[in-house]
Design a protein around this motif. Structure first.
Motif, mmCIF file in Angstrom:
data_model
loop_
_atom_site.group_PDB
_atom_site.id
_atom_site.type_symbol
_atom_site.label_atom_id
_atom_site.label_comp_id
_atom_site.label_asym_id
_atom_site.label_seq_id
_atom_site.Cartn_x
_atom_site.Cartn_y
_atom_site.Cartn_z
ATOM 1 N N VAL A 69 0.059 2.599 -5.727
ATOM 2 C CA VAL A 69 -0.272 3.228 -4.456
ATOM 3 C C VAL A 69 -1.659 3.867 -4.511
ATOM 4 N N ALA A 70 -1.955 4.547 -5.618
ATOM 5 C CA ALA A 70 -3.272 5.177 -5.760
ATOM 6 C C ALA A 70 -4.372 4.129 -5.805
ATOM 7 N N ASP A 71 -4.137 3.048 -6.546
ATOM 8 C CA ASP A 71 -5.141 2.008 -6.698
ATOM 9 C C ASP A 71 -5.411 1.291 -5.377
ATOM 10 N N ARG A 72 -4.380 0.958 -4.648
ATOM 11 C CA ARG A 72 -4.549 0.178 -3.419
ATOM 12 C C ARG A 72 -5.115 1.018 -2.276
ATOM 13 N N ASN A 73 -4.969 2.329 -2.354
ATOM 14 C CA ASN A 73 -5.475 3.199 -1.294
ATOM 15 C C ASN A 73 -6.699 4.006 -1.713
ATOM 16 N N ASP A 74 -7.214 3.721 -2.915
ATOM 17 C CA ASP A 74 -8.400 4.421 -3.433
ATOM 18 C C ASP A 74 -8.194 5.938 -3.427
ATOM 19 N N ASP B 123 0.837 -1.202 0.000
ATOM 20 C CA ASP B 123 0.000 0.000 0.000
ATOM 21 C C ASP B 123 0.872 1.252 0.000
ATOM 22 N N TYR B 124 2.149 1.077 0.275
ATOM 23 C CA TYR B 124 3.066 2.209 0.382
ATOM 24 C C TYR B 124 4.173 2.121 -0.665
#
Length: 211
Positions: A163-168, A72-73
């Motif tokens: 990162v954008a995809d996994r953290n919406d 996620d990071y």
């Protein structure tokens, strides 16, 4: 040995002991205390290891890379030499260092190709496909120490979609975070532009927690 010789020897030993005592106090006590005092007064952050704090506790150093962030990071450079599970593994300070292979080593070439394929797969999303040829060198090679805290802006950009995809989060929001954490060449000509991974991930965490 006559009395004069004994007296002279005693004087020499006494002088040597006094000199030893004085130099021990000067160089072993006073000088270290003075240097420590000056460092704490003028360069407190650097003297204490450039510690980074978050939520009131020390979470790392700005000078030493970390791993184990999770996908996620943003991910740092590989730790240690290639070829032994070095992509996204935990840093081990006792075995830090670069791979001991020449640039034309077939083994090193194979390791890098495998690492590029893994990084490309790891950072691909449903709407964005990363090719191995898109992977920058610092994503698959360690630094000389193996503990580099920074990555290139190119490697940070490569990770933006994941990162954008996994953290919406929106791509624009994540890209802005990266841009805000790009450190330019020191004095305009020393080194290369870089992104401190710990600082970037702490800022990302603030965005995630603040939603």
């Amino acid at each position: 040995m006559n009395n004069n010789s004994v007296v002279n020897t005693g004087r020499l030993l006494g002088a040597a002991l006094r000199a030893l005592l004085v130099m021990t106090v000067l160089t072993g006590v006073l000088y270290p205390l003075a240097v420590t005092g000056v460092a704490q007064a003028l360069f407190r952050t650097e003297a204490n290891g450039s510690e980074v704090t978050a939520d009131g506790r020390v979470v790392g150093s700005a000078l030493i890379g970390q791993q184990g962030y999770g996908l996620d990071y943003f991910q740092p450079r590989p730790a240690g030499g290639l070829g032994e599970n070095t992509v996204n593994t935990r840093y081990r300070l006792t075995v830090s260092g670069a791979t001991n292979r020449s640039a034309d080593s077939p083994e090193l070439v194979r390791w890098i190709e495998e690492a590029k394929a893994e990084v490309a797969e790891e950072n691909s999303t449903a709407g964005h496909r990363v090719r191995p040829s898109d992977v920058p060198p610092d994503a698959v090679t360690s630094s000389g120490s193996g503990l580099d805290p920074d990555i290139s802006p190119a490697y940070a950009e490569l990770q933006v979609h994941r990162v954008a995809d996994r953290n919406d989060l929106s791509l624009a929001r994540v890209r802005r975070l990266v841009a805000d954490h790009v450190e330019h060449r020191t004095l305009g000509f020393i080194g290369e532009p870089r992104v401190n991974v710990l600082a970037l991930n702490l800022a990302l965490k603030e965005v995630i927690d603040g939603r």
